[in-house]
Design an enzyme around this catalytic site. Structure first.
Site, PDB file in Angstrom:
ATOM      1  N   ARG A   1       0.831  -1.206   0.000  1.00 31.50           N
ATOM      2  CA  ARG A   1       0.000   0.000   0.000  1.00 31.50           C
ATOM      3  C   ARG A   1       0.865   1.257   0.000  1.00 31.50           C
ATOM      4  O   ARG A   1       0.527   2.261  -0.639  1.00 31.50           O
ATOM      5  CB  ARG A   1      -0.937  -0.005   1.214  1.00 31.50           C
TER       6      ARG A   1
ATOM      7  N   ASN B   1       1.175  10.680  12.519  1.00 33.38           N
ATOM      8  CA  ASN B   1      -0.202  10.592  12.041  1.00 33.38           C
ATOM      9  C   ASN B   1      -0.820   9.212  12.249  1.00 33.38           C
ATOM     10  O   ASN B   1      -2.038   9.087  12.362  1.00 33.38           O
ATOM     11  CB  ASN B   1      -0.240  10.953  10.548  1.00 33.38           C
TER      12      ASN B   1
ATOM     13  N   SER C   1      -7.312   8.005  24.254  1.00 34.14           N
ATOM     14  CA  SER C   1      -6.045   7.868  23.523  1.00 34.14           C
ATOM     15  C   SER C   1      -5.565   9.204  22.992  1.00 34.14           C
ATOM     16  O   SER C   1      -4.366   9.507  23.022  1.00 34.14           O
ATOM     17  CB  SER C   1      -6.201   6.868  22.365  1.00 34.14           C
TER      18      SER C   1
ATOM     19  N   TYR D   1     -11.186   6.081  22.157  1.00 28.53           N
ATOM     20  CA  TYR D   1     -10.504   6.993  21.226  1.00 28.53           C
ATOM     21  C   TYR D   1     -10.233   8.341  21.905  1.00 28.53           C
ATOM     22  O   TYR D   1      -9.142   8.907  21.767  1.00 28.53           O
ATOM     23  CB  TYR D   1     -11.365   7.183  19.973  1.00 28.53           C
TER      24      TYR D   1
ATOM     25  N   ASP E   1       6.086   0.054  10.947  1.00 27.14           N
ATOM     26  CA  ASP E   1       4.963  -0.312  11.806  1.00 27.14           C
ATOM     27  C   ASP E   1       5.310   0.163  13.203  1.00 27.14           C
ATOM     28  O   ASP E   1       6.151  -0.439  13.877  1.00 27.14           O
ATOM     29  CB  ASP E   1       4.746  -1.826  11.776  1.00 27.14           C
ATOM     30  N   ILE E   2       4.685   1.253  13.645  1.00 24.61           N
ATOM     31  CA  ILE E   2       5.068   1.830  14.933  1.00 24.61           C
ATOM     32  C   ILE E   2       4.691   0.942  16.112  1.00 24.61           C
ATOM     33  O   ILE E   2       5.131   1.192  17.233  1.00 24.61           O
ATOM     34  CB  ILE E   2       4.498   3.251  15.138  1.00 24.61           C
TER      35      ILE E   2
END
Length: 281
Positions: free
Chosen positions: A41, A89, A195, A192, A62-63
């Site tokens: 992607r 982001n 976070s 959410y 990949d964090i």
């Protein structure tokens, strides 16, 4: 080793992250890394930008995986010796109708949006050059007033709050979600929100730590609400395009002279500690 300026955008293969990378390719005077967890992607996104005569570079990242973070850090250090702009982001959000239990949603959402972002920052911050900028993509959900409990809000907003203390607060939320006591503990019902409040609070601490550095690198860290954007994260129910959602993050990345602020999608500075979010569209 390249001495060109270097910008990095996480989670940049689609949505707001893609448009931030696109905007940087047009205006940032240096190398722009479009990173994504999925290599295919990410490479597809790079090809789309190349079709516009833009020249991003791709690196898989990949964090949520420390090995991936370390590999990326070593690559930037080896190839460039440092970086000048970091846009955090990468994030996830469960759908409102998700059948996943709240305990799972709490653990996974905070793991990506707070803990993984924190670990990525801790790895990359030593590489930030003088006058570097960091943009943490938060949300209107990340405004302190979204936490119902006044006691909890006081914990988040302590002027001497440390990163380990903030992380323990985040861990307490996950524990309370597992115990089914979110309402009693004053968290509200949105993983959410917690976070992103955590990310906004982290931004303030990060700026304080940079300000205390000797010698100073003059690094700025700000968080931003990009607006209600039509992306898969919002189930395409927003009122802004991804390109419009990238405007405030790009302004912080390239134009603003701010430190430790929480910025709204119209590029106005908002009081993160206020009793309510701004009455803005």
């Amino acid at each position: 080793m390249s001495l060109q300026k270097v910008a990095v955008v996480t989670g940049a293969n689609k949505g707001i992250g893609y448009e931030i990378a696109r905007g940087l390719c047009k205006r940032f005077e240096g190398i722009v890394y479009l990173t994504a967890r999925d290599e295919q992607r990410g490479l597809k996104a790079v090809k789309q930008l190349e079709a516009e005569n833009l020249k991003p570079r791709f690196h898989q990242l990949d964090i949520t995986q420390q090995a991936s973070i370390d590999k990326f850090k070593d690559y930037i250090a080896r190839e460039h010796g440092g970086l000048d702009l970091l846009v955090n982001n990468a994030a996830i959000a469960f759908k409102n109708n998700s059948p996943a239990p709240v305990s799972q949603q709490a653990k996974e959402t905070l793991e990506v949006n707070y803990f993984s972002t924190l670990r990525f920052c801790e790895a990359l911050f030593p590489l930030l050059r003088n006058n570097a900028r960091v943009v943490n993509v938060s949300s209107s959900a990340g405004h302190l007033s979204r936490i119902p409990s006044e006691e909890k809000r006081k914990e988040f907003s302590r002027p001497d709050l440390t990163v380990p203390e903030l992380s323990r607060l985040m861990e307490k939320f996950i524990q309370d979600a597992e115990n089914g006591s979110l309402q009693q503990e004053g968290w509200g019902n949105s993983t959410y929100v917690v976070s992103k409040v955590g990310l906004s609070s982290l931004t303030i601490i990060q700026q304080r730590l940079f300000d205390e550095e000797q010698p100073s690198r003059n690094v700025s860290v700000n968080s931003v609400h990009p607006g209600w954007v039509k992306t898969d994260m919002s189930s395409y129910s927003g009122n802004k395009t991804s390109e419009e959602g990238a405007q405030a993050p790009l302004w912080l990345a390239l134009d603003a002279q701010l430190k430790g602020q929480y910025v709204w999608d119209d590029c106005s500075v908002v009081d993160w500690y206020a009793q309510s979010t701004p009455n803005k569209p």
